[in-house]
Design a protein around this motif. Structure first.
Motif, short mmCIF file in Angstrom:
data_model
loop_
_atom_site.label_atom_id
_atom_site.label_comp_id
_atom_site.label_asym_id
_atom_site.label_seq_id
_atom_site.Cartn_x
_atom_site.Cartn_y
_atom_site.Cartn_z
N MET A 19 0.84 -1.09 0.10
CA MET A 19 -0.30 0.07 0.22
C MET A 19 0.70 1.51 0.08
O MET A 19 0.41 2.18 -0.56
N MET A 20 1.62 1.40 0.35
CA MET A 20 2.57 2.55 0.44
C MET A 20 3.18 2.25 -0.76
O MET A 20 4.22 4.17 -0.85
N SER A 21 3.39 1.63 -0.72
CA SER A 21 4.45 1.57 -2.42
C SER A 21 3.86 2.46 -3.48
O SER A 21 4.36 3.17 -4.36
N GLU A 22 2.48 1.81 -3.65
CA GLU A 22 1.20 2.07 -4.39
C GLU A 22 0.70 4.31 -3.98
O GLU A 22 0.72 4.58 -5.14
N MET A 23 1.23 4.26 -2.50
CA MET A 23 0.76 5.28 -2.46
C MET A 23 1.48 6.20 -3.04
O MET A 23 1.63 7.76 -3.83
N ILE A 24 3.32 5.88 -2.76
CA ILE A 24 4.32 6.98 -3.62
C ILE A 24 4.54 6.89 -5.33
O ILE A 24 4.52 8.21 -5.20
N GLY A 25 3.73 6.14 -5.47
CA GLY A 25 4.21 5.56 -6.98
C GLY A 25 2.74 6.73 -7.48
O GLY A 25 3.10 7.57 -8.47
N LYS A 26 1.93 6.82 -6.92
CA LYS A 26 0.31 7.51 -7.50
C LYS A 26 1.01 8.99 -6.80
O LYS A 26 0.95 9.85 -7.82
N LEU A 27 1.65 9.66 -5.69
CA LEU A 27 2.25 10.76 -5.35
C LEU A 27 2.80 11.58 -6.46
O LEU A 27 2.43 12.00 -6.86
N THR A 28 3.45 10.42 -6.05
CA THR A 28 5.38 10.61 -7.99
C THR A 28 4.39 11.56 -8.92
O THR A 28 4.50 12.53 -9.31
N SER A 29 3.58 10.33 -8.96
CA SER A 29 3.16 10.68 -10.57
C SER A 29 2.15 11.72 -10.67
O SER A 29 1.77 13.07 -11.86
N VAL A 30 1.34 12.17 -9.79
CA VAL A 30 0.42 13.09 -9.67
C VAL A 30 0.74 14.52 -9.84
O VAL A 30 0.72 15.19 -10.50
N CYS A 31 1.59 14.60 -8.58
CA CYS A 31 2.37 16.08 -8.53
C CYS A 31 3.48 16.39 -9.58
O CYS A 31 4.08 17.33 -9.46
N TRP A 32 4.10 14.71 -9.64
CA TRP A 32 5.03 15.32 -11.24
C TRP A 32 4.17 16.00 -12.53
O TRP A 32 4.44 16.91 -13.19
N ASP A 33 3.31 15.54 -12.84
CA ASP A 33 2.17 15.50 -13.74
C ASP A 33 1.70 16.89 -13.64
O ASP A 33 1.45 18.45 -14.07
N LYS A 34 1.24 17.46 -12.26
CA LYS A 34 1.16 19.06 -11.87
C LYS A 34 2.45 19.99 -11.74
O LYS A 34 1.44 21.05 -11.99
N CYS A 35 3.10 19.67 -11.62
CA CYS A 35 4.05 20.93 -10.82
C CYS A 35 4.89 20.48 -12.13
O CYS A 35 6.21 21.32 -12.37
N ILE A 36 5.58 20.28 -12.82
CA ILE A 36 6.51 19.46 -13.53
C ILE A 36 5.77 20.38 -15.32
O ILE A 36 5.23 19.33 -15.82
N THR A 37 6.29 21.43 -15.62
CA THR A 37 5.96 21.95 -17.26
C THR A 37 6.46 22.19 -17.51
O THR A 37 5.72 21.73 -19.26
N GLY A 38 7.95 21.53 -17.72
CA GLY A 38 8.74 21.72 -19.47
C GLY A 38 9.36 20.92 -18.71
O GLY A 38 9.50 19.33 -18.10
N THR A 39 10.27 20.39 -19.54
CA THR A 39 11.29 19.29 -20.05
C THR A 39 12.60 19.94 -18.56
O THR A 39 12.87 20.85 -18.43
N PRO A 40 12.29 18.69 -17.84
CA PRO A 40 13.11 18.99 -16.20
C PRO A 40 15.12 19.42 -16.52
O PRO A 40 15.63 18.55 -17.66
N GLY A 41 15.31 20.45 -16.65
CA GLY A 41 17.13 20.08 -15.82
C GLY A 41 17.04 19.31 -14.74
O GLY A 41 17.05 18.32 -14.52
N ASN A 42 18.76 19.28 -14.59
CA ASN A 42 19.33 18.81 -13.54
C ASN A 42 18.91 19.23 -12.31
O ASN A 42 19.66 19.49 -11.04
N LYS A 43 18.32 20.83 -12.06
CA LYS A 43 17.75 20.80 -10.92
C LYS A 43 16.39 21.26 -11.58
O LYS A 43 15.59 22.33 -12.19
N PHE A 44 15.02 21.27 -10.05
CA PHE A 44 13.66 22.17 -10.28
C PHE A 44 14.07 23.33 -9.84
O PHE A 44 15.01 23.99 -8.79
N SER A 45 13.07 24.22 -10.43
CA SER A 45 13.03 25.70 -10.29
C SER A 45 12.37 25.62 -8.75
O SER A 45 11.56 24.67 -7.84
N SER A 46 12.28 26.80 -8.30
CA SER A 46 12.13 27.42 -6.54
C SER A 46 10.66 27.18 -7.02
O SER A 46 9.60 26.62 -5.67
N GLY A 47 9.92 27.26 -7.88
CA GLY A 47 8.57 27.44 -7.74
C GLY A 47 8.20 26.11 -8.05
O GLY A 47 6.90 25.26 -7.38
#
Length: 73
Positions: A19-47
């Motif tokens: 269940m924890m593994s599934e939750m982490i996978g969902k969290l990663t997918s949802v938050c990545w799709d929501k927050c990473i709008t462009g091609t990621p570089g070697n660092k995330f922007s502050s936003g």
């Protein structure tokens, strides 16, 4: 009889891990799709960093609320 109790504890632990593994996978997918709008570089922007932090916190808060709601029933 003791082996049965040990087996039950083992199964419950494995289910919790899954269940924890599934939750982490969902969290990663949802938050990545929501927050990473462009091609990621070697660092995330502050936003992006702020968005990822807030998204993860909201996701975990909601998971806790849902878990507590199920415990009440």
């Amino acid at each position: 009889m003791e082996n049965s109790a040990e087996m039950q504890r083992f199964i419950e632990q494995e289910q919790q891990k899954a269940m924890m593994s599934e939750m982490i996978g969902k969290l990663t997918s949802v938050c990545w799709d929501k927050c990473i709008t462009g091609t990621p570089g070697n660092k995330f922007s502050s936003g992006e960093t702020t968005c990822l932090t807030n998204c993860a916190q909201r996701f975990l808060d909601m998971s806790m609320i849902i878990a507590k709601r199920f415990e009440m029933q």
